[in-house]
Design a protein around this motif. Structure first.
Motif, PDB file in Angstrom:
ATOM      1  N   LYS A 133     -16.050 -69.847 -85.518  1.00 60.25           N
ATOM      2  CA  LYS A 133     -17.302 -70.060 -84.779  1.00 60.25           C
ATOM      3  C   LYS A 133     -18.363 -69.047 -85.210  1.00 60.25           C
ATOM      4  CE  LYS A 133     -19.111 -70.464 -80.094  1.00 60.25           C
ATOM      5  NZ  LYS A 133     -18.812 -70.402 -78.663  1.00 60.25           N
ATOM      6  N   GLU A 134     -17.967 -67.778 -85.348  1.00 58.80           N
ATOM      7  CA  GLU A 134     -18.899 -66.738 -85.784  1.00 58.80           C
ATOM      8  C   GLU A 134     -19.395 -67.016 -87.207  1.00 58.80           C
ATOM      9  OE1 GLU A 134     -18.973 -61.926 -86.682  1.00 58.80           O
ATOM     10  OE2 GLU A 134     -17.284 -62.752 -85.557  1.00 58.80           O
ATOM     11  N   ALA A 135     -18.495 -67.444 -88.081  1.00 59.30           N
ATOM     12  CA  ALA A 135     -18.864 -67.768 -89.465  1.00 59.30           C
ATOM     13  C   ALA A 135     -19.829 -68.948 -89.494  1.00 59.30           C
ATOM     14  CB  ALA A 135     -17.610 -68.077 -90.283  1.00 59.30           C
ATOM     15  N   HIS A 136     -19.549 -69.957 -88.698  1.00 60.15           N
ATOM     16  CA  HIS A 136     -20.406 -71.135 -88.623  1.00 60.15           C
ATOM     17  C   HIS A 136     -21.802 -70.754 -88.146  1.00 60.15           C
ATOM     18  CE1 HIS A 136     -21.487 -75.019 -86.324  1.00 60.15           C
ATOM     19  NE2 HIS A 136     -21.823 -75.182 -87.573  1.00 60.15           N
ATOM     20  N   GLN A 137     -21.876 -69.898 -87.163  1.00 60.86           N
ATOM     21  CA  GLN A 137     -23.182 -69.459 -86.651  1.00 60.86           C
ATOM     22  C   GLN A 137     -23.941 -68.671 -87.714  1.00 60.86           C
ATOM     23  OE1 GLN A 137     -24.801 -70.492 -83.838  1.00 60.86           O
ATOM     24  NE2 GLN A 137     -26.454 -69.522 -84.975  1.00 60.86           N
ATOM     25  N   LYS A 138     -23.242 -67.835 -88.472  1.00 60.32           N
ATOM     26  CA  LYS A 138     -23.896 -67.073 -89.547  1.00 60.32           C
ATOM     27  C   LYS A 138     -24.450 -68.030 -90.603  1.00 60.32           C
ATOM     28  CE  LYS A 138     -23.248 -63.379 -92.954  1.00 60.32           C
ATOM     29  NZ  LYS A 138     -22.326 -62.421 -93.570  1.00 60.32           N
ATOM     30  N   ALA A 139     -23.675 -69.050 -90.972  1.00 60.53           N
ATOM     31  CA  ALA A 139     -24.128 -70.039 -91.957  1.00 60.53           C
ATOM     32  C   ALA A 139     -25.363 -70.772 -91.451  1.00 60.53           C
ATOM     33  CB  ALA A 139     -23.008 -71.023 -92.286  1.00 60.53           C
ATOM     34  N   ARG A 140     -25.337 -71.190 -90.203  1.00 60.67           N
ATOM     35  CA  ARG A 140     -26.504 -71.886 -89.613  1.00 60.67           C
ATOM     36  C   ARG A 140     -27.743 -71.003 -89.637  1.00 60.67           C
ATOM     37  NH1 ARG A 140     -26.382 -76.565 -85.676  1.00 60.67           N
ATOM     38  NH2 ARG A 140     -28.504 -75.812 -85.546  1.00 60.67           N
TER      39      ARG A 140
END
Length: 176
Positions: A133-140
């Motif tokens: 989830k944290e990685a996905h938010q960083k990508a977004r």
């Protein structure tokens, strides 16, 4: 999405090639990253940034189309496996230097066995979810911040279908 996210992070292998030509393996295209040197070991930061890059395709769908498709299924699987390995085998989490999962039959597909209490397994699942989830938010965030470049790269790829890492960097730097 993958390429732009990879390029905007440190501790990430450089983009070597991008294509939107579908592959027989079911992939609708790919981004190839090639390290400049041979790597045997990866740091926690490098592994996390790899997960961020893996979430780049899904994140791009969300940012551009405000929809998700099944196209990111392999990326999601890889990101989840990598996050789980960080937590259960590499000692890169709140659990510390404890191996809670072992790899079996490495040469026959590599299934895993979890060796912990059900309560710990539930905490592992929460930790895996949190990392992805944290990685996905960083990508977004990267894609939202660089939305104009994302659109430029998409248009360039639609014209050329396959581009080299140098062509990608030229577009990224605005020198195409």
């Amino acid at each position: 999405g993958h390429a732009l996210v990879a390029a905007r992070q440190s501790d990430s292998a450089p983009v070597h090639k991008i294509t939107i030509i579908p592959r027989t393996s079911g992939a609708l295209g790919y981004t190839m990253q090639v390290d400049t040197e041979e790597k045997v070991l990866m740091t926690k930061e490098e592994l996390f940034n790899k997960i961020v890059t893996l979430t780049g395709g899904r994140s791009a769908e969300e940012v551009v189309f405000n929809k998700v498709t099944s196209g990111a299924s392999n990326d999601i699987e890889q990101a989840t496996k990598l996050a789980r390995a960080m937590i259960t085998r590499y000692g890169m989490s709140e659990f510390g230097m404890v191996a809670m999962e072992s790899l079996n039959n490495v040469y026959l597909g590599g299934d895993t066995t979890l060796a912990c209490a059900p309560e710990t397994a539930a905490r592992i699942d929460e930790a895996v979810f949190s990392v992805v989830k944290e990685a996905h938010q960083k990508a977004r965030t990267i894609l939202e911040t660089h939305r104009q470049k994302l659109d430029e790269l998409a248009q360039y790829l639609l014209k050329k279908e396959t581009i080299t890492g140098d062509e990608f960097m030229a577009v990224l730097k605005g020198t195409d």
